[in-house]
Design a protein around this motif. Structure first.
Motif, PDB file in Angstrom:
ATOM      1  N   UNK A 192       0.835  -1.204   0.000  1.00  0.00           N
ATOM      2  CA  UNK A 192       0.000   0.000   0.000  1.00  0.00           C
ATOM      3  C   UNK A 192       0.868   1.251   0.000  1.00  0.00           C
ATOM      4  N   UNK A 193       1.852   1.281   0.913  1.00  0.00           N
ATOM      5  CA  UNK A 193       2.759   2.436   0.971  1.00  0.00           C
ATOM      6  C   UNK A 193       3.649   2.475  -0.272  1.00  0.00           C
ATOM      7  N   UNK A 223       3.459   5.240  -7.519  1.00  0.00           N
ATOM      8  CA  UNK A 223       2.550   5.987  -8.384  1.00  0.00           C
ATOM      9  C   UNK A 223       2.892   7.468  -8.398  1.00  0.00           C
ATOM     10  N   UNK A 224       3.366   7.973  -7.248  1.00  0.00           N
ATOM     11  CA  UNK A 224       3.774   9.374  -7.213  1.00  0.00           C
ATOM     12  C   UNK A 224       5.004   9.599  -8.087  1.00  0.00           C
ATOM     13  N   UNK A 244       2.831   5.600 -14.813  1.00  0.00           N
ATOM     14  CA  UNK A 244       2.923   4.838 -16.060  1.00  0.00           C
ATOM     15  C   UNK A 244       3.828   3.625 -15.894  1.00  0.00           C
ATOM     16  N   UNK A 245       5.029   3.828 -15.336  1.00  0.00           N
ATOM     17  CA  UNK A 245       5.984   2.723 -15.181  1.00  0.00           C
ATOM     18  C   UNK A 245       5.446   1.667 -14.217  1.00  0.00           C
ATOM     19  N   UNK A 246       4.799   2.099 -13.133  1.00  0.00           N
ATOM     20  CA  UNK A 246       4.243   1.153 -12.172  1.00  0.00           C
ATOM     21  C   UNK A 246       3.162   0.302 -12.810  1.00  0.00           C
ATOM     22  N   UNK A 247       2.297   0.929 -13.583  1.00  0.00           N
ATOM     23  CA  UNK A 247       1.223   0.192 -14.245  1.00  0.00           C
ATOM     24  C   UNK A 247       1.775  -0.769 -15.282  1.00  0.00           C
ATOM     25  N   UNK A 272      -6.736   7.047  -2.748  1.00  0.00           N
ATOM     26  CA  UNK A 272      -5.644   7.604  -1.944  1.00  0.00           C
ATOM     27  C   UNK A 272      -5.928   7.522  -0.446  1.00  0.00           C
ATOM     28  N   UNK A 273      -7.153   7.863   0.039  1.00  0.00           N
ATOM     29  CA  UNK A 273      -7.422   7.695   1.476  1.00  0.00           C
ATOM     30  C   UNK A 273      -7.277   6.248   1.949  1.00  0.00           C
TER      31      UNK A 273
END
Length: 281
Positions: free
Chosen positions: A79-80, A86-87, A91-94, A183-184
């Motif tokens: 999660x972290x 993503x921050x 694009x690369x993470x996906x 995000x929450x």
């Protein structure tokens, strides 16, 4: 004896790694933990544990421990990491998870055809692909509904996570992003926020308990049709999340590298699975 111990160790390692990826897939936008469970040939044992625990526990208890530990590690620790990744580059993470899914599609196709293929199987594949692509596209690109992070919206988030596990192909994180809840939820999971967990986990457990028997019946009675439907869902949900915008050539190159890493990981898990099955024979 050494061969048996080696096979058991490989199986534990494989199940733990798969659990990590399934847990991570449950929270990554556009990826379904249920689909990854199907891809790794863990969906049917998991559903049997939910629907007939007394019968399934003696058969799958060795699977449950490493898989459960891996799932918890992937779901909470990623999660972290996912929020941070993503921050840095969404694009690369996906693309890393797209590579993982594409790398496992051949195995999923073979699995879907284990009991033969009929015209209904291909109709199911096309119908599910069209419905999921249209639905996710509408939610992510057209629908504009935004919820506040309160008890009820967090309970809804838990129910969506449960749906993503029991119903393969349902990319719940994409829906959460469309509702401004992603995000929450990630912030709460990364800090193990007790009130948030008290809202999410019951909804997740209740949803899985209510739908497990239905999905188990569908696979027992209509395996080929259901499996090809899942194949269509996997293909469609992967197409929906393909990034179309990049910060520059550097991010595009990083995305290609991440896709390659994801594909290589899928290849490694597939090879590990084949070695595991050979050791058990």
């Amino acid at each position: 004896m050494k061969k048996e111990n080696g096979g058991f160790s490989l199986r534990c390692l494989r199940d733990f790694l798969c659990g990590v990826l399934i847990g991570a897939g449950a929270i990554l936008p556009g990826v379904s933990g249920g689909v990854l469970a199907v891809i790794f040939d863990l969906y049917r044992p998991f559903m049997e544990l939910l629907t007939h625990p007394k019968r399934a526990l003696p058969k799958y208890w060795r699977l449950l421990i490493p898989l459960g530990l891996g799932w918890a590690a992937g779901f909470f620790s990623f999660a972290k990491g996912v929020s941070a990744a993503l921050d840095v580059s969404a694009a690369a993470t996906t693309w890393a998870f797209i590579g993982l899914i594409v790398g496992t599609l051949p195995a999923l196709y073979r699995e879907a055809g284990e009991q033969g293929r009929t015209r209904a199987s291909y109709v199911s594949l096309l119908a599910c692909a069209g419905a999921v692509f249209g639905g996710l596209f509408y939610v992510s690109r057209v629908l504009s509904v935004h919820l506040q992070p309160d008890f009820w919206s967090m309970s809804l988030s838990g129910a969506l996570f449960g749906l993503g596990i029991v119903v393969p192909g349902l990319a719940t994180s994409s829906v959460l992003m469309a509702l401004d809840l992603y995000q929450p939820v990630m912030d709460g999971l990364s800090t193990l926020n007790a009130p948030l967990l008290a809202s999410i986990l019951p909804g997740m457990a209740l949803t899985m308990a209510l739908l497990a028997r239905l999905m188990n019946w569908v696979f027992q009675k209509h395996y080929s049709v259901a499996s090809h439907g899942i194949l269509g869902v996997v293909a469609a949900s992967t197409l929906v999340i393909v990034p179309t915008e990049y910060a520059g050539a550097g991010e595009a190159a990083a995305s290609a590298v991440c896709a390659g890493i994801g594909f290589a990981l899928a290849f490694f898990l597939g090879k590990l699975d084949r070695r595991t099955r050979s050791a058990q024979r």
